[in-house]
Design a protein around this motif. Structure first.
Motif, PDB file in Angstrom:
ATOM      1  N   ALA A  70       0.817  -1.218   0.000  1.00 54.02           N
ATOM      2  CA  ALA A  70       0.000   0.000   0.000  1.00 54.02           C
ATOM      3  C   ALA A  70       0.854   1.272   0.000  1.00 54.02           C
ATOM      4  O   ALA A  70       0.478   2.273  -0.590  1.00 54.02           O
ATOM      5  N   VAL A 104      -1.216   3.094 -11.667  1.00 55.58           N
ATOM      6  CA  VAL A 104      -1.921   2.583 -10.489  1.00 55.58           C
ATOM      7  C   VAL A 104      -3.030   1.645 -10.962  1.00 55.58           C
ATOM      8  O   VAL A 104      -3.770   1.969 -11.892  1.00 55.58           O
ATOM      9  N   GLN A 106      -6.162  -0.465  -9.223  1.00 59.88           N
ATOM     10  CA  GLN A 106      -6.947  -0.696  -7.998  1.00 59.88           C
ATOM     11  C   GLN A 106      -6.243  -0.140  -6.753  1.00 59.88           C
ATOM     12  O   GLN A 106      -6.088  -0.816  -5.750  1.00 59.88           O
ATOM     13  N   ASP A 107      -5.780   1.088  -6.832  1.00 60.83           N
ATOM     14  CA  ASP A 107      -5.097   1.784  -5.744  1.00 60.83           C
ATOM     15  C   ASP A 107      -3.718   1.227  -5.408  1.00 60.83           C
ATOM     16  O   ASP A 107      -3.133   1.592  -4.395  1.00 60.83           O
ATOM     17  N   ASN A 108      -3.186   0.336  -6.244  1.00 60.75           N
ATOM     18  CA  ASN A 108      -1.861  -0.220  -6.007  1.00 60.75           C
ATOM     19  C   ASN A 108      -0.919   0.248  -7.111  1.00 60.75           C
ATOM     20  O   ASN A 108      -1.284   0.265  -8.290  1.00 60.75           O
TER      21      ASN A 108
END
Length: 123
Positions: A70, A104, A106-108
Motif C-alpha cells: 500500500a 496505479v 486498484q489503488d496499487n
C-alpha cells in the motif's frame, strides 16, 4: 482458437520462468478481489497485420506488474529492480518493447510494460 488467445497463452507461459516464483500471473484483464502477491496481468490491446512479416499478425499487450504494498515508496522499492530485469529479459527474447510506465491499478502501484509480439498461424 483466435490468434490472440494462443498468443496470450504463449506469452503467459514465456513469462513464468522470467518472474520471481512468488509472483502470480493473471492472463486476462479483470478486477482483483485482493492483491496479496505481486501480480502480473496481461491485457491485449490491439491486433493488426504485421508490417515486417507477410501472413503474420502483430499483437500489442500491456503487462501490468502490480505491487501488493500500500505504501508507494515500499511498492516502488519492491517493483523497480524486478521490472527492469523483466524488461531486459523480454528484450533478450526478441520481444518488441514499446515502453514501461508507472501507473496505479486498484489503488496499487504498478508498472505497465507495453510490448508487441508477432504471431503466425501454426501450419
Amino acid at each position: 482458437m483466435p490468434v490472440d488467445q494462443s498468443t496470450r497463452q504463449k506469452l503467459a507461459n514465456a513469462l513464468k520462468p522470467l518472474l520471481p516464483k512468488a509472483w502470480k500471473i493473471v492472463p486476462y484483464s479483470r478486477n482483483l478481489d485482493t492483491i496479496e502477491l505481486t501480480t502480473v496481468m496481461l491485457h491485449a490491446t490491439e491486433i493488426r497485420p504485421a508490417t515486417s512479416a507477410v501472413g503474420a499478425l502483430e499483437t500489442d499487450f500491456v503487462i501490468s506488474v502490480i505491487s501488493p504494498k500500500a505504501d508507494p515508496t515500499s511498492a516502488q522499492q519492491d517493483l523497480d529492480d524486478d521490472v527492469l530485469a523483466l524488461v531486459l529479459d523480454l528484450y533478450g527474447m526478441g520481444v518488441i518493447i514499446r515502453q514501461a510506465t508507472p501507473t496505479v491499478v486498484q489503488d496499487n502501484l504498478s508498472w505497465d510494460i507495453t510490448i508487441t509480439v508477432i504471431a503466425r498461424k501454426d501450419a
